[in-house]
Design an enzyme around this catalytic site. Sequence first.
Site, PDB file in Angstrom:
ATOM      1  N   ASP A 130      30.087 -50.329 -73.533  1.00  0.00           N
ATOM      2  CA  ASP A 130      31.222 -50.277 -72.595  1.00  0.00           C
ATOM      3  C   ASP A 130      31.811 -51.654 -72.308  1.00  0.00           C
ATOM      4  O   ASP A 130      32.226 -51.947 -71.192  1.00  0.00           O
ATOM      5  CB  ASP A 130      30.770 -49.640 -71.249  1.00  0.00           C
ATOM      6  N   SER A 175      38.720 -45.093 -68.579  1.00  0.00           N
ATOM      7  CA  SER A 175      39.127 -46.275 -69.350  1.00  0.00           C
ATOM      8  C   SER A 175      38.983 -45.993 -70.836  1.00  0.00           C
ATOM      9  O   SER A 175      37.939 -45.504 -71.276  1.00  0.00           O
ATOM     10  CB  SER A 175      38.216 -47.470 -69.035  1.00  0.00           C
ATOM     11  N   ASN A 202      36.631 -46.069 -77.470  1.00  0.00           N
ATOM     12  CA  ASN A 202      35.759 -45.191 -76.691  1.00  0.00           C
ATOM     13  C   ASN A 202      36.474 -44.850 -75.396  1.00  0.00           C
ATOM     14  O   ASN A 202      37.342 -45.595 -74.959  1.00  0.00           O
ATOM     15  CB  ASN A 202      34.445 -45.935 -76.388  1.00  0.00           C
ATOM     16  N   SER A 225      35.507 -31.995 -75.569  1.00  0.00           N
ATOM     17  CA  SER A 225      36.820 -31.680 -74.994  1.00  0.00           C
ATOM     18  C   SER A 225      37.837 -32.806 -75.242  1.00  0.00           C
ATOM     19  O   SER A 225      39.037 -32.542 -75.401  1.00  0.00           O
ATOM     20  CB  SER A 225      36.716 -31.360 -73.504  1.00  0.00           C
ATOM     21  N   HIS A 262      35.564 -44.021 -71.373  1.00  0.00           N
ATOM     22  CA  HIS A 262      34.481 -44.097 -70.385  1.00  0.00           C
ATOM     23  C   HIS A 262      35.009 -43.524 -69.070  1.00  0.00           C
ATOM     24  O   HIS A 262      36.130 -43.845 -68.666  1.00  0.00           O
ATOM     25  CB  HIS A 262      34.051 -45.561 -70.212  1.00  0.00           C
TER      26      HIS A 262
END
Length: 210
Positions: free
Chosen positions: A154, A145, A111, A16, A113
């Site tokens: 992360d 984030s 990325n 998504s 998170h």
Amino acid sequence: MVDKLNIGVFASGRGSNFLAILQAIKQGRITNAEIALVISNKADAGALEIARSNNIPAAHLDQKQFTSEDEFTKALILILDEYCVNFIVLAGYLKKLSPAIIRRFRNRIVNIHPALLPAFGGKGMYGLRVHEAVIACGARISGASVHIVDEEYDHGPVVLQRTVEVAGDETPETLAQKVLNVEHGLYAEAIRLFAEGKVKVNGQSVTILS
Ligand code: GRF
């Protein structure tokens, strides 16, 4: 003039966030960027389906198909080069990228998170586990984030964050949905800033130019 972002998306699941970024590009909210390729370690990932139905090259590549991690990394680098990828977006990719890829794309891998890093991140912190941990410690706010990817899970510097309130009767499922709702806009906004050359990364510090 900033080079056009030629984005390689890595995703393991429904996709998504990838779809939100794709729509932002199609609708002109992100300019100077295109999705060149989508890679998944899961043959049945929704993200691959979304890519195919939008005529975006889609590849199923998993380390299990290769004799070693090195061979897998070589295959990834080959395909990223073939599609001239110069920026990587991790969108629900559950594998760690090899150090060789991180070196090659230093400060050009992001990325998202589903929590406010540096809290509630790290190995094993994905999916509902993140939201269970947030609720268990009684946090009143959580959020999403977008961060630069480095060699640790992360860990790289945060680019953008957005908060949500954790309600008294929150469940991990309701919190996951609340956070996902802010993820889509946040990720598209972060990519827009990169595409416009407005993100400067220096070690652990990120500056957003206005
Ligand atoms: C999102 O919650 C994201 O924060 C995390 O993985 C999930 C991916 O969801 N990294 P989707 O596949 O983009 O729908």
